[in-house]
Design a protein around this motif. Structure first.
Motif, PDB file in Angstrom:
ATOM      1  N   ALA A   1       0.785  -1.035  -0.409  1.00 43.44           N
ATOM      2  CA  ALA A   1      -0.025   0.208   0.269  1.00 43.44           C
ATOM      3  C   ALA A   1       0.750   1.051  -0.271  1.00 43.44           C
TER       4      ALA A   1
ATOM      5  N   GLU B   1      -3.569  -1.206   3.062  1.00 46.12           N
ATOM      6  CA  GLU B   1      -3.987   0.072   3.268  1.00 46.12           C
ATOM      7  C   GLU B   1      -4.550   0.094   4.129  1.00 46.12           C
TER       8      GLU B   1
ATOM      9  N   ARG C   1      -2.744   1.416   7.059  1.00 44.52           N
ATOM     10  CA  ARG C   1      -2.257   2.479   5.939  1.00 44.52           C
ATOM     11  C   ARG C   1      -3.378   3.636   6.979  1.00 44.52           C
TER      12      ARG C   1
END
Length: 391
Positions: free
Chosen positions: A76, A179, A182
Motif C-alpha cells: 500500500a 491499506e 495505513r
C-alpha cells in the motif's frame, strides 16, 4: 512477458546484493523486467541513470491513468502510483517547504548531544543484561522510535502499537491489509492532531496543526513521517553492526578512533540494503535515456541500494571501505528534489550509535550465525526481527 527476468532477485546473504543485478546492468543498463505481481517495468540499477531519473521532472509518483499503472508489489506504500499528475509537483513543493525547517541540518545537529545521551542510556541498559541479548530490541529499535516520537510529538508509550501497525502497513503481499493499516495509522495520528490543536507543544505535529487546515492530509503526512522516521533507521543500525562485524579490520579502525564514525556511517548507508523492493516512478511524458524510450505511463523502478554497488562509480563496490575517495555521494537518501528530508536526522542517530557502541562493548559479536538471525519477510523494509549478540 514470461521471458523477462523477475524481480526482486533472490539472495543468499542478506549483506550482499545478488550478482544478477550487476549482470543485468552490464548487459542492458536500464532493463525491462517483471515484478512480483507480474507487471512489466523498467528497472534502473546504474548509478548515473538512477541519479538522472531522480531529477527528471517527467517522472512522478502519480500516473496519468492510475487504473492502468503497473505495480511493483501489493504494498500500500510503494506498490503503485500515488497522488494526481496535475497537483503532484505543487503539493510536494508545498509540503517540503513546510517540513524543511523541522528537519533542517542545523536543527538536527543541535539534537546531536541529546541523541548521544539517549544512546548512552540504551547502552547502560544493555550493560546490565546477562549476554546474550537482543541488540535490535535494546538499541536498534527503541532509539529511532524515541527520537522520532520526541520530534513529532507522539507518545513513546504507544510505540508497540504504532510499530505493529507500521509492520502491517509495510506488507508486500496483502494490499487490503496494508491499506487498512495505513488508514488506521492515519486515524491514530488524526487523534493526536486534534489534541495538539488544544494543547500544542514544541513538536512537528503542533507545527503542522498550526499551518494546515486539512486534518486528514496532516494525519496522512504525519503517519508517513512516523513510519519512515523509525523503520529505515532501525534497519540501518542493525545492518551497520553486521557489516562492521563482517569486516573486523574496519571495525578495529573505528574502535581505535571513534571520530571515524561519520565516514563509517556513510559507508554503512552505501552498503546496507535491507530491501530490494525499489522506488516506483511513472513517466508523465516519453523519456529517452541510454538509447531506450520510456513511454508515457510506463513504470520505472529505481533501486538505490543496487545503484550504490555500481562498479563504474565505486571500485570494488562490495568491499566495506572507510573514507572512499569517490566524489559521487551514495543514493541511500535518493537524489534531487525528493532527497529524503530526514537524512540529517538519520545521520545524527547513526553517528551517535557507531561513535559509542563499540567503545562501550569492544568485544561485541554475534551470538548466533548470521544465517540464523530471523528476518522480517514479506515487508518493504525487511531487515531483522532480532539481533542476538554477546560480549
Amino acid at each position: 512477458m514470461s521471458n523477462l527476468p523477475a524481480i526482486p532477485f533472490a539472495r543468499s546473504d542478506p549483506l550482499d546484493v545478488p550478482a544478477a543485478y550487476r549482470e543485468l546492468r552490464a548487459a542492458e543498463g536500464i532493463a525491462r523486467v517483471r515484478t512480483s505481481v507480474g507487471d512489466e517495468v523498467w528497472l534502473v540499477t546504474g548509478y548515473e541513470q538512477a541519479r538522472a531519473l531522480f531529477t527528471d521532472p517527467r517522472l512522478g509518483r502519480s500516473h496519468p491513468e492510475p487504473e492502468q499503472a503497473s505495480r511493483v508489489s501489493n504494498s500500500a506504500l510503494l506498490g503503485g502510483p500515488q497522488g494526481e499528475v496535475a497537483t503532484e509537483k505543487a503539493e510536494h513543493e508545498r509540503l517540503r517547504r513546510l517540513l524543511t525547517p523541522a528537519f533542517s541540518a542545523r536543527r538536527m545537529r543541535r539534537l546531536a548531544d541529546h541523541v548521544g545521551s539517549l544512546v548512552e542510556e540504551r547502552l547502560d541498559r544493555l550493560a546490565k543484561l546477562t549476554p546474550p541479548a537482543d541488540l535490535h530490541a535494546e538499541l536498534s529499535f527503541p532509539l529511532p522510535v524515541l527520537v522520532i516520537c520526541q520530534l513529532l510529538g507522539v507518545p513513546y508509550e504507544d510505540r508497540e502499537y504504532f510499530s505493529g501497525v507500521s509492520g502491517r502497513m509495510a506488507d508486500l503481499r496483502d494490499a487490503a491489509a496494508g491499506e487498512a493499516a495505513r488508514v488506521e495509522l492515519s486515524a491514530y495520528m488524526a487523534g493526536l492532531i486534534t489534541r495538539k490543536r488544544h494543547e500544542p507543544g514544541e513538536d512537528v505535529l503542533s507545527d503542522l496543526a498550526n499551518e494546515l487546515d486539512d486534518d486528514g492530509r496532516i494525519a496522512e503526512l504525519a503517519a508517513g513521517l512516523l513510519f519512515a522516521g523509525h523503520e529505515t533507521t532501525v534497519n540501518r543500525i542493525d545492518y551497520g553492526v553486521l557489516l562492521l562485524l563482517a569486516n573486523p579490520g574496519r571495525l578495529a579502525l573505528l574502535r581505535s578512533d571513534p571520530g571515524l564514525a561519520p565516514v563509517v556511517v556513510e559507508e554503512i548507508l552505501r552498503m546496507a540494503v535491507p530491501s530490494l523492493h525499489g522506488l516506483p516512478r511513472y513517466a508523465h511524458e516519453d523519456i529517452e535515456i541510454d538509447g531506450r524510450t520510456i513511454r508515457r505511463g510506463e513504470a520505472v523502478v529505481i533501486n538505490p541500494g543496487v545503484a550504490n554497488r555500481d562498479e563504474h562509480v565505486y571500485p570494488d563496490p562490495d568491499a566495506f571501505v572507510i573514507g572512499r575517495p569517490s566524489t559521487d555521494p551514495h543514493l541511500a537518501f535518493g537524489y534531487g528534489p525528493r532527497f529524503c528530508i530526514g537524512a540529517s536526522l538519520a545521520r545524527v542517530e547513526l553517528e551517535a550509535v557507531f561513535g559509542r557502541l563499540f567503545q562501550r562493548f569492544p568485544d561485541l559479536r554475534l551470538a548466533v550465525p548470521l544465517a540464523e538471525l530471523p528476518r522480517n519477510e514479506g515487508r518493504i523494509t525487511q531487515g531483522f526481527a532480532s539481533l542476538s549478540v554477546t560480549w
